[in-house]
Write a protein that holds these residues in place. Structure first.
Motif, PDB file in Angstrom:
ATOM      1  N   GLN A  97      42.264  49.666  37.808  1.00 58.05           N
ATOM      2  CA  GLN A  97      41.742  50.756  38.627  1.00 58.05           C
ATOM      3  C   GLN A  97      40.811  51.658  37.820  1.00 58.05           C
ATOM      4  O   GLN A  97      39.770  52.099  38.322  1.00 58.05           O
ATOM      5  CB  GLN A  97      42.888  51.573  39.217  1.00 58.05           C
ATOM      6  N   GLU A  98      41.175  51.898  36.576  1.00 57.65           N
ATOM      7  CA  GLU A  98      40.340  52.725  35.709  1.00 57.65           C
ATOM      8  C   GLU A  98      38.980  52.066  35.472  1.00 57.65           C
ATOM      9  O   GLU A  98      37.940  52.714  35.531  1.00 57.65           O
ATOM     10  CB  GLU A  98      41.052  52.955  34.378  1.00 57.65           C
ATOM     11  N   ILE A 103      33.133  51.563  36.866  1.00 54.01           N
ATOM     12  CA  ILE A 103      32.026  50.771  37.413  1.00 54.01           C
ATOM     13  C   ILE A 103      31.397  51.498  38.602  1.00 54.01           C
ATOM     14  O   ILE A 103      30.164  51.558  38.729  1.00 54.01           O
ATOM     15  CB  ILE A 103      32.512  49.361  37.815  1.00 54.01           C
ATOM     16  N   GLN A 104      32.223  52.079  39.470  1.00 56.46           N
ATOM     17  CA  GLN A 104      31.697  52.822  40.612  1.00 56.46           C
ATOM     18  C   GLN A 104      30.898  54.038  40.148  1.00 56.46           C
ATOM     19  O   GLN A 104      29.833  54.337  40.700  1.00 56.46           O
ATOM     20  CB  GLN A 104      32.835  53.264  41.532  1.00 56.46           C
ATOM     21  N   ASP A 105      31.387  54.739  39.129  1.00 53.47           N
ATOM     22  CA  ASP A 105      30.659  55.892  38.597  1.00 53.47           C
ATOM     23  C   ASP A 105      29.308  55.478  38.021  1.00 53.47           C
ATOM     24  O   ASP A 105      28.301  56.153  38.228  1.00 53.47           O
ATOM     25  CB  ASP A 105      31.482  56.600  37.519  1.00 53.47           C
ATOM     26  N   ILE A 106      29.295  54.353  37.312  1.00 56.57           N
ATOM     27  CA  ILE A 106      28.038  53.862  36.741  1.00 56.57           C
ATOM     28  C   ILE A 106      27.056  53.499  37.854  1.00 56.57           C
ATOM     29  O   ILE A 106      25.866  53.830  37.771  1.00 56.57           O
ATOM     30  CB  ILE A 106      28.297  52.652  35.814  1.00 56.57           C
TER      31      ILE A 106
END
Length: 134
Positions: A97-98, A103-106
């Motif tokens: 999850q981390e 990846i979503q933040d990037i």
């Protein structure tokens, strides 16, 4: 390599190992895996993932050597391994999850950076322009 444990020998299956010894080695690898996952001092994610992958591969090799019927001692070790494995599964899910969050933040940062460098790229061009002179 910085994070490798070259001072510890790899646990491999010896052909003359008894079933108890294989299960004990599997238990020890599971406990070591749990310790690596709980270790907050490992700052490099790549090093941690490499160690976890190596331990999982070693456990996989031992798992194929574990065959019933089991003695009382083997069953007791098996129960302890199951409890450790539940904790390992939970920590692996948290780690996944981390990574997904990162990846979503990037991806969000990439999108906002692209919008900043080329703000007109996402505008719709499906409208028409009418000239009043005709």
């Amino acid at each position: 390599m910085e994070g490798s444990n070259s001072d510890q020998p790899e646990k491999t299956v010896h052909p003359k190992w008894s079933s108890v010894m294989v299960i004990r080695a599997f238990h020890d690898l599971t406990a070591e895996l749990l310790a690596v996952l709980e270790d907050r001092t490992i700052t490099e994610r790549d090093v941690k993932i490499e160690r976890v992958t190596k331990l999982l591969d070693q456990r996989d090799g031992l798992l194929s050597q574990i065959k019933p019927p089991f003695t009382g001692e083997e069953q007791q070790l098996g129960r302890a391994v199951l409890l450790l494995n539940q904790q390992v599964d939970h920590l692996l899910k948290l780690q996944k999850q981390e990574i997904q969050r990162d990846i979503q933040d990037i991806n969000k940062k990439k999108k906002s950076s692209n919008k900043y460098t080329n703000p007109y790229e996402s505008l719709s061009v499906d409208g028409m322009f009418y000239d009043k002179r005709n």
